[in-house]
Enzyme design. Structure first.
Site, PDB file in Angstrom:
ATOM      1  N   LEU A 239       0.543   6.031 -10.541  1.00 13.28           N
ATOM      2  CA  LEU A 239      -0.815   5.790 -11.047  1.00 13.28           C
ATOM      3  C   LEU A 239      -1.698   5.170  -9.970  1.00 13.28           C
ATOM      4  O   LEU A 239      -2.854   4.828 -10.240  1.00 13.28           O
ATOM      5  CB  LEU A 239      -0.789   4.860 -12.270  1.00 13.28           C
ATOM      6  CG  LEU A 239      -0.365   5.469 -13.610  1.00 13.28           C
ATOM      7  CD1 LEU A 239       1.141   5.585 -13.704  1.00 13.28           C
ATOM      8  CD2 LEU A 239      -0.887   4.655 -14.777  1.00 13.28           C
TER       9      LEU A 239
ATOM     10  N   TYR B   8     -11.816  12.190  -4.570  1.00  9.53           N
ATOM     11  CA  TYR B   8     -10.942  11.914  -5.721  1.00  9.53           C
ATOM     12  C   TYR B   8     -10.426  13.226  -6.320  1.00  9.53           C
ATOM     13  O   TYR B   8      -9.217  13.407  -6.489  1.00  9.53           O
ATOM     14  CB  TYR B   8     -11.741  11.125  -6.748  1.00  9.53           C
ATOM     15  CG  TYR B   8     -10.974  10.712  -7.985  1.00  9.53           C
ATOM     16  CD1 TYR B   8      -9.953   9.766  -7.913  1.00  9.53           C
ATOM     17  CD2 TYR B   8     -11.285  11.245  -9.232  1.00  9.53           C
ATOM     18  CE1 TYR B   8      -9.264   9.374  -9.061  1.00  9.53           C
ATOM     19  CE2 TYR B   8     -10.603  10.852 -10.377  1.00  9.53           C
ATOM     20  CZ  TYR B   8      -9.599   9.914 -10.288  1.00  9.53           C
ATOM     21  OH  TYR B   8      -8.919   9.517 -11.422  1.00  9.53           O
TER      22      TYR B   8
ATOM     23  N   ARG C 233      15.014  10.926  -3.978  1.00 10.82           N
ATOM     24  CA  ARG C 233      16.186  10.167  -3.494  1.00 10.82           C
ATOM     25  C   ARG C 233      16.992   9.579  -4.646  1.00 10.82           C
ATOM     26  O   ARG C 233      18.187   9.450  -4.579  1.00 10.82           O
ATOM     27  CB  ARG C 233      15.730   9.004  -2.593  1.00 10.82           C
ATOM     28  CG  ARG C 233      15.487   9.358  -1.160  1.00 10.82           C
ATOM     29  CD  ARG C 233      15.494   8.106  -0.268  1.00 10.82           C
ATOM     30  NE  ARG C 233      14.575   7.053  -0.649  1.00 10.82           N
ATOM     31  CZ  ARG C 233      13.276   7.033  -0.387  1.00 10.82           C
ATOM     32  NH1 ARG C 233      12.725   8.045   0.262  1.00 10.82           N
ATOM     33  NH2 ARG C 233      12.508   6.017  -0.745  1.00 10.82           N
TER      34      ARG C 233
ATOM     35  N   ASP D 179       0.876  -1.170   0.000  1.00 10.43           N
ATOM     36  CA  ASP D 179       0.000   0.000   0.000  1.00 10.43           C
ATOM     37  C   ASP D 179       0.916   1.224   0.000  1.00 10.43           C
ATOM     38  O   ASP D 179       1.586   1.503   1.000  1.00 10.43           O
ATOM     39  CB  ASP D 179      -0.882  -0.042   1.258  1.00 10.43           C
ATOM     40  CG  ASP D 179      -1.692   1.234   1.452  1.00 10.43           C
ATOM     41  OD1 ASP D 179      -1.558   2.176   0.640  1.00 10.43           O
ATOM     42  OD2 ASP D 179      -2.460   1.290   2.435  1.00 10.43           O
TER      43      ASP D 179
HETATM   44  P1  NAD Z   1      -7.356   1.182 -11.704  1.00 14.33           P
HETATM   45  O1  NAD Z   1      -8.220   1.207 -10.497  1.00 14.33           O
HETATM   46  O2  NAD Z   1      -7.534   0.077 -12.681  1.00 14.33           O
HETATM   47  O3  NAD Z   1      -5.821   1.223 -11.300  1.00 14.33           O
HETATM   48  C1  NAD Z   1      -5.338   1.797 -10.124  1.00 14.33           C
HETATM   49  C2  NAD Z   1      -4.334   0.840  -9.504  1.00 14.33           C
HETATM   50  O4  NAD Z   1      -3.795   1.421  -8.313  1.00 14.33           O
HETATM   51  C3  NAD Z   1      -4.967  -0.491  -9.088  1.00 14.33           C
HETATM   52  O5  NAD Z   1      -4.176  -1.561  -9.546  1.00 14.33           O
HETATM   53  C4  NAD Z   1      -5.010  -0.418  -7.565  1.00 14.33           C
HETATM   54  O6  NAD Z   1      -4.959  -1.698  -6.977  1.00 14.33           O
HETATM   55  C5  NAD Z   1      -3.782   0.424  -7.293  1.00 14.33           C
HETATM   56  N1  NAD Z   1      -3.845   1.124  -6.011  1.00 14.33           N
HETATM   57  C6  NAD Z   1      -4.846   1.895  -5.523  1.00 14.33           C
HETATM   58  N2  NAD Z   1      -4.524   2.354  -4.300  1.00 14.33           N
HETATM   59  C7  NAD Z   1      -3.295   1.860  -4.019  1.00 14.33           C
HETATM   60  C8  NAD Z   1      -2.422   1.979  -2.893  1.00 14.33           C
HETATM   61  N3  NAD Z   1      -2.756   2.719  -1.810  1.00 14.33           N
HETATM   62  N4  NAD Z   1      -1.235   1.349  -2.943  1.00 14.33           N
HETATM   63  C9  NAD Z   1      -0.879   0.605  -4.008  1.00 14.33           C
HETATM   64  N5  NAD Z   1      -1.663   0.456  -5.100  1.00 14.33           N
HETATM   65  C10 NAD Z   1      -2.861   1.085  -5.092  1.00 14.33           C
HETATM   66  O7  NAD Z   1      -7.561   2.601 -12.425  1.00 14.33           O
HETATM   67  P2  NAD Z   1      -6.950   3.146 -13.795  1.00 14.33           P
HETATM   68  O8  NAD Z   1      -8.071   3.529 -14.667  1.00 14.33           O
HETATM   69  O9  NAD Z   1      -5.915   2.221 -14.310  1.00 14.33           O
HETATM   70  O10 NAD Z   1      -6.260   4.486 -13.292  1.00 14.33           O
HETATM   71  C11 NAD Z   1      -4.864   4.585 -13.091  1.00 14.33           C
HETATM   72  C12 NAD Z   1      -4.499   6.007 -12.725  1.00 14.33           C
HETATM   73  O11 NAD Z   1      -4.854   6.883 -13.794  1.00 14.33           O
HETATM   74  C13 NAD Z   1      -5.208   6.513 -11.480  1.00 14.33           C
HETATM   75  O12 NAD Z   1      -4.316   7.300 -10.732  1.00 14.33           O
HETATM   76  C14 NAD Z   1      -6.316   7.370 -12.026  1.00 14.33           C
HETATM   77  O13 NAD Z   1      -6.664   8.412 -11.149  1.00 14.33           O
HETATM   78  C15 NAD Z   1      -5.694   7.920 -13.313  1.00 14.33           C
HETATM   79  N6  NAD Z   1      -6.733   8.246 -14.300  1.00 14.33           N
HETATM   80  C16 NAD Z   1      -7.379   7.264 -15.003  1.00 14.33           C
HETATM   81  C17 NAD Z   1      -8.380   7.617 -15.903  1.00 14.33           C
HETATM   82  C18 NAD Z   1      -9.100   6.592 -16.730  1.00 14.33           C
HETATM   83  O14 NAD Z   1     -10.016   6.965 -17.472  1.00 14.33           O
HETATM   84  N7  NAD Z   1      -8.753   5.331 -16.710  1.00 14.33           N
HETATM   85  C19 NAD Z   1      -8.738   8.960 -16.061  1.00 14.33           C
HETATM   86  C20 NAD Z   1      -8.085   9.913 -15.292  1.00 14.33           C
HETATM   87  C21 NAD Z   1      -7.064   9.563 -14.421  1.00 14.33           C
END
Ligand code: NAD
Ligand code: UDP
Length: 324
Positions: free
Chosen positions: A75, A147, A108, A58
């Site tokens: 991400l 968010y 770092r 995490d």
């Molecule tokens: P997703 O939920 O599929 O991926 C997010 C990943 O982060 C997951 O694998 C989850 O397990 C991991 N995660 C969450 N909290 C965590 C923590 N505390 N420690 C470790 N891992 C953690 O979502 P996504 O669509 O792949 O989005 C990825 C990133 O892109 C995110 O930051 C999201 O805000 C950003 N984003 C995505 C979109 C989209 O349309 N897909 C749009 C805008 C921004």
């Protein structure tokens, strides 16, 4: 650039495609994920590859990555509205503590830091399409604020690090992205509509469906992420597809494309659902020489194909949204 890259949230939808692209071009990738909204299955095919390491952690608590790094891509965060609404505190934690720890890891290592921010920083936008210079219209206490404000804070922290400590940073604002590996239960519009159409269930249009979104196919989006990683650009830079559709148009397109017999039903519009969203991508075109090329019908067809394949493998019912 090729080098050693940490991808936080690398087992998620976008993160796993980014890991694939980086490994394919010769980078060494350390994927850090807690599998809260992602899936181990998204990166299972990379596990035997010596250029790929998977660390379960995490990142709001610690980012345990040993050895030197050339880049840190952050991400990690729930991204679909049902996912982050089910995890309000974890979403704020990963956008604050998680971002701080990720920035310190980059600092770092004298590594480049890439922040996956979002079009949600514009909230329900009063300016259309949205250029990066627009400051947004966000409800700071509404349900979506966990968010939106976490990402706005992440951006502020990233720029503060850059200004006060000289950290090499790049911020991208990602607009709605879709493609293979979206969870069928993640509640986003493309995964919901495709899964409903493929099952023959009614497509659930929230509100009257006149709200708009601009949808980018994942391969295009990942191309933009890599271009930003390789550039000496701080941003923020919008990354998305400027082709804009109403949600009702999208529902009709999905039904037509899948040849489904599904009908359309209307459900209440979620609180603070943005009325329109379309990126101005002039900066990405100019600074990154990037623009999306995949038409919606092509991207949707590829996503539908992948969903059908996943359902055959039995992973479509894997639980996603939990609660804190
Ligand atoms: P997703 O939920 O599929 O991926 C997010 C990943 O982060 C997951 O694998 C989850 O397990 C991991 N995660 C969450 N909290 C965590 C923590 N505390 N420690 C470790 N891992 C953690 O979502 P996504 O669509 O792949 O989005 C990825 C990133 O892109 C995110 O930051 C999201 O805000 C950003 N984003 C995505 C979109 C989209 O349309 N897909 C749009 C805008 C921004
Ligand atoms: N939406 C919808 N039906 C669904 C899921 C979503 O009409 O089954 C709408 C939602 O209200 C929003 C748009 O589709 O207007 C995009 O929703 P999504 O959750 O994919 O992402 P958002 O852009 O809101 O973060």
């Amino acid at each position: 650039m090729t080098g050693r890259v940490a991808v936080l949230g690398g087992a998620g939808f976008l993160g796993s495609h980014l890991c694939d692209r980086l490994v394919a071009r010769g980078d060494e990738v350390v994927c850090v994920d807690d599998f809260s909204t992602g899936r181990r299955a998204n990166v299972a095919h990379l596990l035997g590859n010596p250029a790929f390491t998977l660390v379960e952690a995490d990142v709001s608590t610690s980012v345990p990555v040993d050895g030197s790094l050339d880049a840190v891509c952050h991400l990690a965060s729930p991204a679909s509205p049902p996912d982050y609404l089910a995890r309000p505190l974890a979403t704020l934690a990963v956008g604050s503590e998680g971002t701080r720890l990720a920035l310190e890891l980059a600092e770092r290592n004298h590594a480049r830091f890439l922040l996956a921010s979002t079009s949600e920083v514009y909230g329900d936008p009063a300016v259309h399409p949205q250029p990066e210079s627009y400051w947004g219209n966000v409800n700071p206490v509404g349900p979506r604020s966990v968010y939106d404000e976490a990402k706005r804070f992440s951006e502020a922290l990233t720029f503060a690090h850059h200004r006060s400590r000289g950290t090499d940073v790049g911020v991208v604002r990602i607009f709605n992205t879709y493609g293979p590996r979206l969870r069928t239960d993640d509640g986003r519009v493309v995964s919901n509509f495709l899964a409903q159409a493929l099952r023959g269930d009614p497509l659930t249009v929230y509100g009257d469906g006149s709200q708009t979104r601009s949808l980018c196919y994942v391969d295009d989006e990942v191309g933009g992420l890599v271009a930003m990683l390789d550039a000496s650009v701080t941003g923020p830079v919008n990354l998305g597809n400027p082709d804009e559709y109403t949600v009702l148009e999208l529902a009709r397109t999905v039904i037509e494309l899948t040849g489904s017999t599904s009908t359309i039903v209307h459900r209440p519009l979620p609180t603070d659902d943005p009325a329109r969203r379309r990126p101005d991508i002039s900066l990405a075109r100019q600074l990154l020489r990037w623009e999306p090329t995949t038409p919606l019908a092509v991207g949707l067809a590829r996503t539908a194909e992948a969903l059908v394949a996943e359902q055959r493998l039995g992973s479509a019912s894997e639980p996603g949204a939990g609660s804190e």
